[in-house]
Write an enzyme that holds these catalytic residues in place. Structure first.
Site, short mmCIF file in Angstrom:
data_model
loop_
_atom_site.label_atom_id
_atom_site.label_comp_id
_atom_site.label_asym_id
_atom_site.label_seq_id
_atom_site.Cartn_x
_atom_site.Cartn_y
_atom_site.Cartn_z
N SER A 154 -1.26 14.60 6.78
CA SER A 154 -1.93 13.71 5.83
C SER A 154 -3.45 13.87 5.91
CB SER A 154 -1.56 12.26 6.14
OG SER A 154 -0.16 12.13 6.06
N TYR A 192 0.79 -1.23 0.00
CA TYR A 192 0.00 0.00 0.00
C TYR A 192 0.83 1.29 0.00
CZ TYR A 192 -3.51 3.38 0.59
OH TYR A 192 -4.31 4.45 0.36
N GLY A 193 0.52 2.15 -0.91
CA GLY A 193 0.91 3.57 -0.94
C GLY A 193 2.23 3.93 -0.30
N GLY A 194 2.14 4.79 0.68
CA GLY A 194 3.32 5.33 1.33
C GLY A 194 4.25 4.28 1.91
N ARG A 210 -7.49 5.91 -2.64
CA ARG A 210 -6.62 6.90 -3.28
C ARG A 210 -6.68 6.81 -4.80
NH1 ARG A 210 -3.08 10.39 0.03
NH2 ARG A 210 -3.73 9.80 2.12
N CYS A 257 -5.28 16.40 5.23
CA CYS A 257 -5.73 17.67 5.81
C CYS A 257 -5.82 18.78 4.77
CB CYS A 257 -4.84 18.07 6.97
SG CYS A 257 -5.07 17.00 8.39
N GLY A 258 -5.83 18.42 3.50
CA GLY A 258 -6.21 19.42 2.51
C GLY A 258 -5.13 19.93 1.56
N LYS A 259 -3.97 19.27 1.49
CA LYS A 259 -2.92 19.76 0.59
C LYS A 259 -3.33 19.69 -0.88
CE LYS A 259 0.32 17.13 2.22
NZ LYS A 259 -0.56 16.59 3.25
N ASN A 288 -9.45 5.97 3.24
CA ASN A 288 -8.12 6.32 2.71
C ASN A 288 -7.94 5.76 1.30
OD1 ASN A 288 -5.50 7.50 2.87
ND2 ASN A 288 -4.61 5.51 3.43
N GLY A 316 -12.64 26.10 -2.44
CA GLY A 316 -12.38 27.31 -3.23
C GLY A 316 -12.40 28.58 -2.40
N ASP A 338 2.12 17.51 -2.46
CA ASP A 338 2.44 16.73 -1.26
C ASP A 338 3.84 16.98 -0.71
OD1 ASP A 338 1.40 14.73 0.61
OD2 ASP A 338 2.91 13.38 -0.21
#
Ligand code: GTP
Ligand code: SPV
Ligand code: MN
Length: 601
Positions: free
Chosen positions: A267, A216-218, A385, A269-271, A383, A510, A294
């Site tokens: 992680s 998985y991912g990271g 993705r 939180c809106g990046k 989570n 926005g 990221d």
């Protein structure tokens, strides 16, 4: 067992792009002797190769075909249900001393850890294919750019890295033939995808990463959190640059004045959302463009910080993504995307909580089970993705390949805080900003396994990603500041403050443009602000809130400081610093004492 596909034998011309650097070849040899794969597949990231690997992945159920009319050239991958997020508790920094890894990392002794991992990797790829992936992090001509190799037995990793990094020939060229050149060694094996044999280990001194037991991912795209942040931050300190968990965006006024800002939010939180923001109608003529979503690598040039995005694609959170919240993300993921752990509708389209339109009457959920809108389970994992090339982004910044990077006017920290922390405020100066970053906190999210919604300190959004002693990391920030004649202004934002009814007070997405605009005004010396004990705060008339449907009380609450809440907050700062032992730089202790005095603590 899911994902553990047998060896594949490509036709001639595929899987045979061998690097020429002897150090790389020797290392591949060593890993092959250990893992004993059926064959070695030398990746080059070509279209040809990708088509072949997708076809094999479909045959072996590593990928599931989607409705190509709805989402062209896109596929669904389901990871093992026990393996859906980063595992911080099984992530290790292996330095000779525990002191070097510091109080915030899990530490493991390198020699013993190598031995343990070698035992796990022994014959781990028997009957399977070992892929060797050359990749490059950063634009081809950037002084910051790094080369890595990832060995893996997962086709999903190969196909994902092809999106997430600059893969193949460019990396080999950049590395060259010098056997002593700097490059990162990454070894990944799925093993049997068993949480009890899941370890993500970093050996910063050897520029080496070994990850086993996850798909998985990271945990497994070793370019990302492992190299670009954990090993990256270690190298950055040694080499006097910065590796940060930051998005980078460009913002251009109607008059054509452009600024770049970098923002560190933890992680989920809106990046990604902030990096792709579309200004509301009221901000006619304003444009936001994405450099990265990221990770930011920054270096000093002419007394300023310049940033590059080391990545080539986005590994973004799917739930909550819609044409309403993030149209640019929706357009990006409409084609050439790998989806992980979303739901599959009967018409072959993807579905997730928060997508536009009505949910399908029936779908297959992220686990592979039947799902209907009446189900108690979520259709998509929280989570889940997408992996999508940054070139898909309609607002990709034109300077994203600029090797020198883009000049940073502001650094923004931010977390998910239901209370206490105002919508936005500005630090008094660099060192005060470092204090602000060092003490930030956020409610935990589904991006890592464990409890969700628990407030924890997450300095600079780097708690899970700083590859060395956090005290030295704070000092590195202070030291960088001393070298800047034109430092970025530092801000803190909180899109997630809630009212008494438990609802978000701020509309976000926005509308965050309104906050961004104030920060840009401050950079240009025009924005108004009031001095408060924690920094410069806008009063309601300093923010452009025209045509915004938020009532005045909510705005007051969003911009307000509650004395008691802040007393608690500052006590929590002390508790955090104390918990780190005596690694926190004097300068930050001094900042804390001054703040405590302001609040009569
Ligand atoms: P990582 O990829 O884990 O590093 O996450 P990220 O920081 O890029 O977060 P992302 O932009 O993907 O957002 C995570 C979640 O927060 C999504 O469900 C978003 O819909 C939600 N979110 C993002 N921005 C806002 C906002 O301004 N307000 C609110 N309320 N939610 C937001
Ligand atoms: C994060 O958790 O911050 C991510 C996703 O960006 S992962 O690549 O899994 O770390
Ligand atoms: Mn992230």
């Amino acid at each position: 067992m899911k994902n553990l596909a047998p060896a594949i034998f490509p036709p001639k011309g595929i899987g045979d792009t061998k690097p020429s650097n002897k150090a790389v070849l020797d290392w591949v040899d060593e890993i092959a002797k250990l893992t004993q794969p059926e064959n070695i597949f030398w990746c080059d990231g070509s279209e040809h190769e990708s088509e072949f690997l997708i076809a094999e992945s479909l045959k072996q159920n590593v990928l599931i075909e989607l409705n190509q009319k709805r989402v062209a050239r896109s596929y669904l991958h389901r990871s093992n249900p026990n393996d859906v997020a980063r595992v911080e508790q099984f992530t290790f920094v292996c330095t000779p001393t525990k002191q070097e890894a510091g109080p915030t990392n899990n530490w493991a002794e390198p020699t013993e850890t190598y031995a343990k991992l070698r035992a796990l990797l022994s014959a781990a790829m028997r009957g399977r294919t070992m892929f060797v992936i050359p990749y490059m992090m950063g634009p081809a001509d950037s002084p910051l750019t790094k080369v890595g190799f990832e060995i893996t037995d997962s086709k999903y990793v190969v196909l994902s890295l092809r999106i997430m990094t600059r893969m193949g020939d460019v990396a080999l060229k950049r590395l060259g033939n010098d056997p002593s050149a700097e490059w990162n060694r990454g070894v990944h094996s799925l093993l049997d995808v068993n949480p009890e044999r899941r370890f993500i280990c970093h050996f910063p001194r050897d520029n080496t990463i070994i990850s086993v037991g996850s798909g998985y991912g990271g945990n497994v795209l070793l370019s990302k959190k492992c190299l670009a942040l954990r090993i990256g931050s270690y190298l950055a300190r040694k080499q006097n640059w910065m590796a940060e968990h930051m998005l980078i965006l460009g913002v251009e006024s109607p008059e054509g004045r452009k600024h770049y800002v970098a923002a560190a939010f933890p992680s989920a939180c809106g990046k990604t959302n902030f990096a792709m923001l579309i200004p509301p109608a009221h901000f006619k003529g304003w444009k936001v463009t994405t450099v990265g979503d990221d990770i930011g690598w920054m270096r000093i040039r002419d007394g300023r910080l310049y940033a590059v995005n080391p990545e080539n694609g986005y590994f973004g959170v799917v739930p909550g993504t819609s044409y309403k919240s993030n149209p640019n993300a929706m357009r990006s993921i409409a084609h050439d995307t790998i989806y992980t752990n979303v739901a599959l509708a009967d018409d072959g389209d993807v579905w997730w909580e928060g997508k536009d339109g009505e949910p399908p009457e029936h779908a297959i959920d992220w686990r592979g089970n039947d799902w209907t809108p009446q189900s108690n389970e979520k259709a998509a994992h929280p989570n889940s993705r997408f992996t999508t090339p940054m070139r898909n982004n309609p607002v990709l910044d034109p300077d994203v390949d600029e090797g020198e990077g883009v000049p940073i006017s502001a650094i923004i920290f931010g977390g998910r805080r239901s209370d206490t922390v105002p919508l936005v405020y500005q630090a008094f100066d660099w060192n005060n900003g470092v204090y602000l970053g060092a003490t930030m906190a956020s409610e935990t999210t589904a991006a890592a396994t464990g409890a969700v919604g628990r407030v924890r300190r997450d300095p600079m959004a780097m708690l899970p990603f700083c590859g060395y002693n956090i005290g030295d990391y704070f000092q590195h920030w202070l030291d960088i500041g001393k070298q800047l004649t034109n430092p970025p202004l530092i801000f803190n934002v909180n899109w997630f403050r809630k009212g008494a009814d438990g609802k978000f007070l701020w509309p976000g997405f926005g509308e965050n443009m309104r906050v961004l605009k104030w920060m840009i005004d401050r950079c240009e010396g025009s924005g108004g602000a009031l001095k408060s004990p924690i920094g410069w705060l806008p009063s309601p008339h300093d923010l452009d809130l025209a045509e915004l449907d938020v009532d005045r009380n909510a705005v007051d609450e969003l911009l307000g400081l509650d004395h008691e809440e802040w007393q608690k907050e500052i006590a929590a700062h002390k508790e955090f610093f104390d918990s780190l032992g005596n690694v926190v730089p004097q300068e930050l202790q001094k900042q804390r004492e001054q703040l405590a005095a302001e609040f009569k603590l």
